[in-house]
Scaffold this active site. Structure first.
Site, PDB file in Angstrom:
ATOM      1  N   ASP A  73       0.941  -1.170   0.155  1.00  0.00           N
ATOM      2  CA  ASP A  73       0.001  -0.103  -0.008  1.00  0.00           C
ATOM      3  C   ASP A  73       0.923   1.225   0.130  1.00  0.00           C
ATOM      4  OD1 ASP A  73      -2.606   1.116   0.496  1.00  0.00           O
ATOM      5  OD2 ASP A  73      -1.852   1.910   2.156  1.00  0.00           O
ATOM      6  N   GLU A 110       1.279   0.120  -4.920  1.00  0.00           N
ATOM      7  CA  GLU A 110       0.454   0.850  -5.213  1.00  0.00           C
ATOM      8  C   GLU A 110       1.254   2.148  -5.481  1.00  0.00           C
ATOM      9  OE1 GLU A 110      -3.718   2.691  -3.571  1.00  0.00           O
ATOM     10  OE2 GLU A 110      -1.838   2.379  -2.216  1.00  0.00           O
ATOM     11  N   ASP A 123     -10.644   1.378  -4.002  1.00  0.00           N
ATOM     12  CA  ASP A 123     -10.746   2.800  -4.112  1.00  0.00           C
ATOM     13  C   ASP A 123     -11.389   3.436  -4.841  1.00  0.00           C
ATOM     14  OD1 ASP A 123      -9.085   3.143  -1.433  1.00  0.00           O
ATOM     15  OD2 ASP A 123      -7.337   2.415  -2.661  1.00  0.00           O
TER      16      ASP A 123
END
Length: 783
Positions: free
Chosen positions: A561, A586, A669
């Protein structure tokens, strides 16, 4: 370079007309790109101003704007300005403009939109309005520090609106221009006959105080050590790990001489400049091999040298080093940089694969000639950046999955179904205790009882997923961590649990959390304390945690992340230690837009993602955000030409480094109930027809698997597996026009998306239609 944009509205000398003057205090070739809007206009469209308003030298831009060059009031002045005269009784409601730098092509806007100067007093301020305020100031005669004042002069004017009244004003807006500078760092080494030392000379023309942060290494591991004395003047020891030497000034820069033991393998350094900025080599330390100095001496002593058993691998290593040097030198050749970079990276990847295979075997091996190479099966080599190369990733949750409190058990029931669709890897949600129920604000990393279920339920799920042939990725949040306790100032930066860190674990440049660590190596995430990965104890603890997750839970790899928050080199350390089957980061930031419209060229965006992958040494892939964004514009606006870059290749990361690109159209998201950047509605299958037929590692969102798209997605996955499309498959774009995009992949699959026409040509290769849906078709080659 910082400067000011100066805007003044006042009456002209004849007292009949008014004048808008726009000035810039920065040197350069500045252009005013501007237009007008009229009373009664709706929307945000500009119109060209009437001809009598055009300053000298203006040129029309289509039918909606003009461009006017800035001029200097005097030759010696760095101040530039444009003067626009207009009749106050006209129907013009506002003047709109942006500033353009002709030298760099950069555009300067006001809060992300065009500047708008109101010529009436009844417009609502939408945040980008420039208008009268209540103070007094003067226009500069030259570049100077000016008070932020406003000139006010009132005059009543006839208008089509009875409330119209012009008020003069003066306003300043800050402007920052990026200026490229070039500097040299020159390093020379010399071995003197009959001397036991090597002399290294380092020189640079970088202005100001330059500190060399340096050390030495004894082997290819390049582990920093502090060498024995002597040291150059102005040298200090830094944390018993490195030395810092202030370079001595010369007429054109600064330099230092370093005396080093000839038995050392290399000299490592980075440069520390003023304002605490650093210079390194593409995210890594500068490395100067010292062995070349020893080899020169050896040749002078003897005409022949014994060839070592490492000759072949040394040759590969030297070839890679030469290619890396070529990659660096090509950066200055703007017209060739992308083509050269692609060629060099491909060669490096081939050489690295060869070197690795030699390293893993006891004796050097050489690839055999294959007379039927076209029909050969692709070689399967497992690496954390690619997995097998044939992976298809399923995101196994959405933003709402935590709500039931038993997601692990719910997903366990779907394990066989997910596997039967053809997926090879599944990504699970963050497993740790978290301040936020979704898991992305972790607290106690070793507490795996979360809103998704208990630790025992997680182990049971992973075991079931393994039982149906799926590899499992854990979602790990390494950038930030929520604290358990407050410090003496009431700031939450003291941690509890098994990893009971203090505020040394928090970066020192985020004012919200008063950390005592070093400056962050990336972008700060301001909702929680950002972890300082430069601390040895932090890296040691995180490595132990990742290895514990692998052993205790059975994770096969990681989804990482917010990797924008810390240097990719630390990710390499974590992956080298935890040895995942597959890992993806990410790295998310905004694409490039001009006037609210996405730019065709997104090289700068994908370069930032590639730079991060490169910093991990290719040990991780990255989500191809560039491709997702381009698909948005191509499908929403019917601009399918966007799906080909200037070289005729895919325009995302998948076009530059396909083996490390994880392509996707939606995730928790962007879609789900958050919907931060939702894929164009009704066009999801066009997106999947693209990513599931193209190279890279495709990822499919959970919500789409359980929707009416399930069967179509399953058919595309089956086609991909049947035709052995993999992360390095070859794409040939055959059509990229306004309403259609078409390509062939590995000469086995042809596809098209968009409402426009395309059929693969008939010839020696026969094509049969395999799949068809709304605005997409896929064909397979017949044997």
């Amino acid at each position: 370079v910082e400067g000011k944009l100066l805007i003044r509205l006042d009456q002209s000398k004849d007292q009949l007309n008014w004048r808008l003057t726009i000035g810039c205090s920065l040197s350069g070739k500045w252009i005013l790109h501007w237009g007008v809007s009229y009373v009664g206009d709706t929307g945000s469209e500009w119109d060209q101003p009437p001809k009598d308003m055009w300053p000298h030298g203006s040129i029309p831009i289509k039918d909606y704007a003009i461009e006017t060059p800035f001029k200097k009031p005097s030759k010696d002045d760095t101040f530039h300005e444009v003067k626009i005269d207009f009749n106050p009784s006209s129907a013009i409601e506002a003047i709109h403009f942006i500033l353009k730098d002709e030298e760099t092509g950069a555009s300067y806007q006001h809060k992300g939109r065009d500047f708008r100067v109101s010529l009436v007093n009844y417009l609502e301020d939408d945040g980008n309005m420039i208008q009268a305020k209540s103070s007094f100031g003067k226009w500069p005669d030259a570049v100077e520090q000016l008070p932020n004042m406003v000139l006010k002069a009132e005059a009543s004017c006839d208008s089509k609106n009875e409330n119209r009244r012009l008020e003069g004003f003066y306003e300043e807006q800050p402007i920052v221009k990026e200026v490229s500078v070039g500097n040299m760092v020159n390093v020379a080494i010399r071995k003197f006959p009959d001397a036991a030392n090597i002399v290294l000379h380092l020189e640079t023309d970088i202005p100001g105080d330059v500190v060399v942060h340096w050390g030495v290494c004894r082997d290819d591991a390049k582990t920093w050590e502090i060498p024995a004395v002597p040291y150059p003047p102005e040298t200090t020891v830094f944390r018993n790990k490195a030395l810092r030497t202030l370079l001595q000034p010369t007429g054109n820069g600064s330099r230092a001489l370093f005396t080093l033991d000839e038995k050392l393998d290399g000299f490592l350094f980075v440069l520390k400049l003023e304002a605490n900025s650093w210079v390194n080599f593409q995210g890594n330390d500068f490395y100067i091999p010292l062995s070349s100095a020893r080899s020169v001496k050896g040749q002078s002593d003897s005409e022949s040298e014994e060839t070592s058993g490492k000759a072949h691998t040394d040759g590969i290593i030297n070839e890679i080093r030469n290619l890396v040097s070529g990659l660096n030198s090509e950066k200055s050749l703007q017209t060739k940089v992308k083509e050269a970079k692609e060629s060099i990276l491909n060669e490096i990847e081939k050489l690295a694969a060869e070197a690795y295979s030699i390293f893993r075997s006891s004796t050097p091996s050489y690839p055999e000639e294959d007379s039927d190479a076209d029909d050969a099966e692709p070689t399967i080599n497992i690496s954390s950046g690619t997995g097998s190369g044939f992976e298809i990733l399923c995101q196994g949750f959405n933003w709402e999955s935590n709500k039931s409190g038993r997601w692990y058990m719910e997903l366990k029931e779907k394990a066989s179904e997910i596997s039967s669709l053809g997926f090879t890897v599944i990504w699970l949600p963050p497993p740790t205790e978290s301040v936020s129920p979704e898991g992305y604000m972790p607290k106690d990393l070793y507490n795996l009882n979360s809103r998704y279920g208990t630790i025992d339920e997680l182990k049971d799920l992973v075991k079931s997923l393994h039982g149906v042939g799926l590899k499992v990725l854990g979602d790990v949040v390494l950038n930030h961590r929520c604290a358990h306790y407050q410090n003496q100032n009431g700031v939450w930066n003291i941690f509890g649990g098994r990893l009971n860190w203090d505020d040394r674990a928090v970066v020192g440049d985020d004012p919200h959390f008063q950390g005592r660590g070093n400056k962050s190596s990336g972008d700060n995430f301001h909702a929680a304390p950002n972890i300082d990965h430069s601390q040895d104890f932090v890296r040691k603890d995180l490595i132990e945690w990742l290895c514990w997750l692998r052993e205790e839970i059975g994770y096969d790899g990681w989804r990482l992340d917010f990797v924008r928050g810390f240097w990719g080199g630390y990710v390499k350390d974590y992956l080298d230690a935890s040895e995942p089957y597959f890992a993806v980061g990410e790295y998310w930031d905004s694409l490039s837009y001009t006037y609210g419209e996405m730019d065709h060229n997104q090289d700068a965006h994908r370069q930032r993602i590639v730079d991060w992958i490169n910093a991990t040494n290719g040990t991780a892939g990255a989500f191809d955000v560039t491709t997702k964004g381009i698909l948005h514009s191509a499908l929403e606006r019917r601009e399918y030409w966007r799906l080909s870059d200037q070289k005729g290749k895919p325009p995302g990361v998948v076009g530059w480094w396909p083996s490390r690109a994880v392509t996707f159209i939606e995730n928790h998201d962007t879609g789900s109930t958050q919907g931060h950047w939702r894929f164009p509605g009704g066009k999801e299958m066009q997106g999947y027809a693209y990513i599931l037929t193209h190279p890279g590692t495709p990822a499919v969102f959970y919500d789409h698997i359980v929707s009416h798209h399930r069967s179509e997605i399953g058919a595309l996955i089956s086609l991909r597996n049947r035709n052995k499309i993999h992360c390095r498959s070859i794409v040939e774009i055959v059509k990229a026009e306004r309403d259609v995009y078409a390509a062939t992949i590995d000469d086995r699959v042809a596809m098209k998306i968009g409402p426009g026409y395309y059929e693969p040509p008939s010839g020696p290769q026969r094509w049969s239609l395999a799949l068809e849906g709304y605005d997409y078709k896929v064909w397979e080659a017949s044997s």
